[in-house]
Every structure is written in C-alpha cells, then in structure tokens.
Design a protein around this motif. Structure first.
Motif, short mmCIF file in Angstrom:
data_model
loop_
_atom_site.label_atom_id
_atom_site.label_comp_id
_atom_site.label_asym_id
_atom_site.label_seq_id
_atom_site.Cartn_x
_atom_site.Cartn_y
_atom_site.Cartn_z
N UNK A 106 0.86 -1.18 0.00
CA UNK A 106 0.00 0.00 0.00
C UNK A 106 0.90 1.23 0.00
N UNK A 107 0.86 2.01 -1.08
CA UNK A 107 1.72 3.18 -1.24
C UNK A 107 0.87 4.44 -1.29
N UNK A 108 1.54 5.57 -1.43
CA UNK A 108 0.83 6.83 -1.57
C UNK A 108 0.14 6.94 -2.93
N UNK A 109 0.50 6.06 -3.87
CA UNK A 109 -0.11 6.03 -5.20
C UNK A 109 -1.09 4.89 -5.34
N UNK A 110 -1.52 4.30 -4.23
CA UNK A 110 -2.48 3.20 -4.26
C UNK A 110 -1.81 1.88 -3.93
N UNK A 111 -2.56 0.80 -4.07
CA UNK A 111 -2.07 -0.54 -3.79
C UNK A 111 -1.41 -1.08 -5.05
N UNK A 121 9.71 3.37 -7.93
CA UNK A 121 10.51 3.80 -6.79
C UNK A 121 9.62 4.25 -5.64
N UNK A 122 8.66 3.38 -5.28
CA UNK A 122 7.71 3.67 -4.20
C UNK A 122 7.90 2.68 -3.05
#
Length: 131
Positions: A106-111, A121-122
C-alpha cells in the motif's frame, strides 16, 4: 467489529481456493479493491467485480485454476498486521520465491505489487505475500 479486514479477505480467498469455489464474496473497501486489482494484473485471479448490496457493497473475486484444476494461489500470507505494521522502502523490496510470487504494498499512489513499486521507486506498508 472486524480488526483486520485484509486478513479476513485473504482468509476468505484461501478457504474458497481450498474447496475449489469459482468465486468468493466479501464486504467491499478501497484497499480490498486495490488488492483484488493487483491480483488480477498479476494473473492470480480471473476478474473482480463490485456487487451493489445493502447496507454495504460486496466484492466478488472470480478465482483462477489451472487446466487440470491445480490451484494458482498456493499461499497467501499477511505481513503487516494491526499490532505490528511493516513498512519497506523501494530498495528494500525483494522478489518472493525469486520472482515466482508477489508482495502487495500500500503506497501513496495506491495498492501496487512489489514489481510496480520498484519500477516507480515507491515504498509503503507491506500488506501481504502471495505465491
């Protein structure tokens, strides 16, 4: 009250695969939708859909099996739990089983999967490992 809806989702999928069900239904959430989308993009399920229901919508996941009935989803393991969150940077993400499995993050740009996270690079919270 459910304390870990992602673990519940993985358990429902694990149980449905064990008895070879064609699909499994569960309560809908944005994170569950993201995990189902990652599973579809990586080829572990056929499709997912949202079913309008009251009081909460349902997420239907159509499970995938091989030509002779072999299970595509062998193992689903929850990594980050409510009592102990696990976070990883993009450089710390390692392939699961030398690339045969995936890690869902789960990143700041979604799953996203670990492959997509390394490409973009997340980093983020490591939700589960699937192979």
């Amino acid at each position: 009250m459910m304390t870990d809806p992602i673990a519940d989702m993985l358990t429902r999928i694990r149980n449905a695969v064990r008895v070879e069900r064609p699909f499994v239904d569960m309560p809908m959430s944005k994170v569950k939708r993201g995990v189902a989308d990652v599973l579809k993009r990586e080829g572990y399920i056929w499709e997912w859909s949202e079913i309008e229901d009251s009081p909460i919508n349902q997420l239907r996941v159509e499970l995938k099996y091989g030509p002779n009935g072999e299970k595509v989803l062998q193992r689903l393991r929850r990594v980050s739990k409510p009592g102990r969150r696990i976070y990883a940077k993009a450089k710390e993400l390692r392939p699961v089983l030398n690339g045969l499995g995936i890690t869902v993050i789960s990143t700041s740009h979604g799953v996203v999967s670990d492959r997509e996270a390394r490409q973009q690079n997340l980093g983020g919270e490591v939700l589960c490992e699937i192979w």
